[in-house]
Write an enzyme that holds these catalytic residues in place. Sequence first.
Site, PDB file in Angstrom:
ATOM      1  N   ALA A  79      -9.452 -33.324  26.722  1.00 44.26           N
ATOM      2  CA  ALA A  79      -9.831 -33.824  28.043  1.00 44.26           C
ATOM      3  C   ALA A  79      -9.057 -33.092  29.130  1.00 44.26           C
ATOM      4  O   ALA A  79      -7.984 -32.529  28.887  1.00 44.26           O
ATOM      5  CB  ALA A  79      -9.565 -35.331  28.137  1.00 44.26           C
ATOM      6  N   ASP A  80      -9.619 -33.126  30.331  1.00 47.97           N
ATOM      7  CA  ASP A  80      -8.938 -32.582  31.499  1.00 47.97           C
ATOM      8  C   ASP A  80      -9.355 -33.392  32.721  1.00 47.97           C
ATOM      9  O   ASP A  80     -10.521 -33.776  32.839  1.00 47.97           O
ATOM     10  CB  ASP A  80      -9.290 -31.107  31.711  1.00 47.97           C
ATOM     11  CG  ASP A  80      -8.374 -30.460  32.734  1.00 47.97           C
ATOM     12  OD1 ASP A  80      -7.273 -30.036  32.348  1.00 47.97           O
ATOM     13  OD2 ASP A  80      -8.737 -30.412  33.924  1.00 47.97           O
ATOM     14  N   THR A  81      -8.410 -33.657  33.602  1.00 48.94           N
ATOM     15  CA  THR A  81      -8.670 -34.445  34.805  1.00 48.94           C
ATOM     16  C   THR A  81      -8.247 -33.672  36.043  1.00 48.94           C
ATOM     17  O   THR A  81      -7.170 -33.065  36.053  1.00 48.94           O
ATOM     18  CB  THR A  81      -7.896 -35.783  34.764  1.00 48.94           C
ATOM     19  OG1 THR A  81      -8.288 -36.520  33.604  1.00 48.94           O
ATOM     20  CG2 THR A  81      -8.185 -36.630  36.003  1.00 48.94           C
ATOM     21  N   GLY A 116     -13.197 -34.512  32.415  1.00 50.10           N
ATOM     22  CA  GLY A 116     -14.102 -33.923  31.433  1.00 50.10           C
ATOM     23  C   GLY A 116     -13.563 -34.169  30.036  1.00 50.10           C
ATOM     24  O   GLY A 116     -12.344 -34.158  29.819  1.00 50.10           O
TER      25      GLY A 116
END
Length: 200
Positions: A79-81, A116
């Site tokens: 994940a990435d924020t 994501g």
Amino acid sequence: MELLKEKLQGRRLILASRSPRRQELLAGTGLDFVPADSCGAEEVWPAQLPAAEVPEYLAVWKSNGYPHELGANDVLITADTVVVCDGRIFGKPGGRDGAVAMLAELSGRRHTVVTGVALRAPGRMRSFSVSSDVWFRPLAAEEIAYYVDTYRPYDKAGSYGIQEWIGYVAIERIEGSFYNVMGLPVQTLYAELGRFADSL
């Protein structure tokens, strides 16, 4: 109806993230998982990519960069924020001055938090993103300095953690998932994992 925990029986769920918040949020779903480091390389993306699409791109990039081969029963989560304001990405600040400057720009305004997520098993991948809108009330310089110096939010996109002091005293409202703002849209992830498990 079969619970997701039962659908995933016999599979090893791997969360490739150093974030203790993501680990805490995934644990809250009741699913068993193994925490692991992400690929750890510098996060880069195509210059022409719209800001809102960057987190999903990076989640897939992290998944493909995972340094260990997946076993037949493994399911990898990456994940990435990012925080997006006026079409610009506010990532991790890298230090005190950057954190203060970011919060000053977010003060009194709406911004969007986008996370994501990529799910990968041998031979298949599914990715998605979730957006939440957040409104800050105007922040005094003293409040920003207090928060940054007390909580040192240097590892957080947008230089803040909604679960910390600033979330209690400065956020007027949210449209979308609270947990997404923390770094993992657990409700959507839970649903997507169910669909992914059905496809395996």
